[in-house]
Design an enzyme around this catalytic site. Structure first.
Site, mmCIF file in Angstrom:
data_model
loop_
_atom_site.group_PDB
_atom_site.id
_atom_site.type_symbol
_atom_site.label_atom_id
_atom_site.label_comp_id
_atom_site.label_asym_id
_atom_site.label_seq_id
_atom_site.Cartn_x
_atom_site.Cartn_y
_atom_site.Cartn_z
ATOM 1 N N CYS A 258 34.533 35.229 33.199
ATOM 2 C CA CYS A 258 34.388 35.260 34.262
ATOM 3 C C CYS A 258 34.822 37.181 34.219
ATOM 4 O O CYS A 258 34.617 37.674 35.280
ATOM 5 C CB CYS A 258 36.081 34.935 34.861
ATOM 6 S SG CYS A 258 36.675 33.058 34.616
ATOM 7 N N CYS B 158 41.315 36.663 35.189
ATOM 8 C CA CYS B 158 41.894 35.821 33.878
ATOM 9 C C CYS B 158 40.331 35.518 33.155
ATOM 10 O O CYS B 158 38.855 35.586 33.370
ATOM 11 C CB CYS B 158 42.541 35.096 34.267
ATOM 12 S SG CYS B 158 41.412 33.499 35.596
ATOM 13 N N GLY C 60 38.770 32.523 30.418
ATOM 14 C CA GLY C 60 38.967 30.929 29.306
ATOM 15 C C GLY C 60 38.976 31.729 28.603
ATOM 16 O O GLY C 60 38.312 32.414 27.487
#
Length: 415
Positions: A114, A400, A402
């Protein structure tokens, strides 16, 4: 000499000296001279559903070239974040050439999930800072209509057997969202309340025209029910749902009931297509070339955490970045924190004591959408636009990542 040294020490120790240093202007500062993005459209049913990744990048880079009034021959590298397309590097290179950038400019893609768009910005900024290049373009692009980031097969059994955390890397993002909600006692009611505000802010911003200076219209083609392609111009974000309320979101069914009851299609980021880009160079170069200086890139960092609660990565990365630059969250004017899920956004806001009025003032990925490789750059484009509108100074972006990471970036508005 001794007097100058003492004066330097006193200045360093004086209250506010760190924030003053961040806002200082030096010839070697890495600055942003242009920041643009496409509209964000609904994957598989929106304006870019039939648009290839390479065309989306081409259309944006063409606008970047035209609007910058910069000799394209001066651009030495183009770096874009992308998560789901294994051929993205080929497509970026072709798109840059088609958009009018000569073959003397390199092209590459990066994937830090992300935060890929922010990673691209950081990579180009560091190249410029290290005098590897003078001018570069960074950003991100994702066609979630045509690609996805779902793992096809489990990892090697011998790898997974060595560590529970290695095995946790296989957990789908929805599962990790439920882990965050369960571990930190979040309620469905507070998640829906947060998400409703995201939609309401995005709706208000769109109606007020606040996105207009960051979005460029994109001419493309879309396939109708009859299978025929027709030309359209995509001009605005499509994920915003007017009139959204917490009560309405409370009626949406759980998206991952096998993992938990909290995460829904109404309180999680939307699957989306889109692209963003910024031009970077040193301040001295911008002045020499007569380029407008929109912002200063201050720095960025990454931090790791357990994969099973990957969503709370900003709560780790943000304090680390602030500590590096010796400033406090109270000195930040706007925080663009990626709303991958309301679980992680609510947890991070409360954990870090972020002033709600400063966080995602135009809404976030729950309302606008989350094209994976784009969002890290999209937050910078949107955040800088908001700083210009309000005449504020300091932007903090974070997301955040992954597999259990967080990334954060720091910028100063100069427009």
């Amino acid at each position: 000499m001794a007097v100058e040294r003492i004066g330097s020490i006193i200045k360093h120790l004086a209250p506010g000296s760190a924030i003053n240093q961040i806002q200082s202007k030096n010839p070697d500062d890495v600055v942003i001279t242009l920041a643009l993005r496409t509209p964000l459209t609904k994957a598989r049913k929106g304006g870019f559903k039939d648009t290839t990744l390479e065309y989306m990048i081409y259309a944006l880079l063409k606008q970047v070239r035209e609007r910058s009034n910069l000799d394209p021959a001066l651009v030495e590298d183009v770096c874009f974040g992308n998560v789901s397309d294994g051929k993205a590097a080929y497509k970026l290179r072709a798109a840059a050439l088609a958009a009018g950038f000569p073959n003397t400019a390199g092209a590459s893609t990066v994937n830090r999930f992300c935060s890929s768009g922010l990673k691209a910005i950081a990579d180009v900024a560091h190249q410029i800072s290290n005098n590897s290049i003078e001018v570069g373009i960074a950003g991100g692009a994702e066609s979630m209509s045509l690609q996805g980031d779902r793992l096809d097969d489990p990892f090697d059994a011998d790898v997974l057997a060595q560590s529970q955390e290695a095995d946790d890397c296989m957990q789908p993002m929805g599962w990790t969202s439920e882990n965050v909600g369960r571990d930190f006692n979040l309620s469905r009611e507070e998640l829906d309340k947060y998400s409703a505000v995201s939609f309401q802010r995005a709706e208000a911003a769109q109606k007020a025209g606040w996105f207009d200076d960051e979005i460029v219209p994109i001419n493309t083609k879309i396939k109708g029910p009859d299978g025929e392609l027709k030309e359209v111009t995509v001009t605005k974000d499509e994920g915003i749902r007017p009139g959204t309320t917490a009560e309405g979101l409370g009626k949406v069914r759980a998206a991952f009931p096998q993992y938990g009851p909290l995460t829904t299609g109404g309180n999680a980021s939307q699957v989306t297509d889109g692209a963003s880009a910024v031009i970077l160079m040193k301040r001295s170069t911008a002045i020499r070339l007569g380029q407008p200086i929109l912002a200063k890139y201050v720095g960025s960092t990454v931090a790791g955490l357990p994969p099973r609660i990957m969503g709370i990565g900003p709560s780790i990365a943000i304090p680390k970045l602030l500590a590096i630059h010796k400033i406090s969250l109270a000195e930040i004017d706007v925080v663009e924190l990626n709303e991958a899920f309301a679980t992680m956004a609510v947890y991070c806001r409360e954990k870090l004591h972020i002033d709600p009025s400063k966080m995602n003032p135009r809404g976030g990925a729950i309302a606008l959408g989350h094209p994976l490789g784009t969002t890290g750059a999209r937050q910078v484009v949107t955040g800088l636009s908001e700083l210009r509108r309000t005449n504020k100074k300091i932007l903090l972006t974070s997301m955040c990542i992954g597999t259990g990471q967080g990334m954060a970036g720091l910028f100063v508005n100069e427009a």
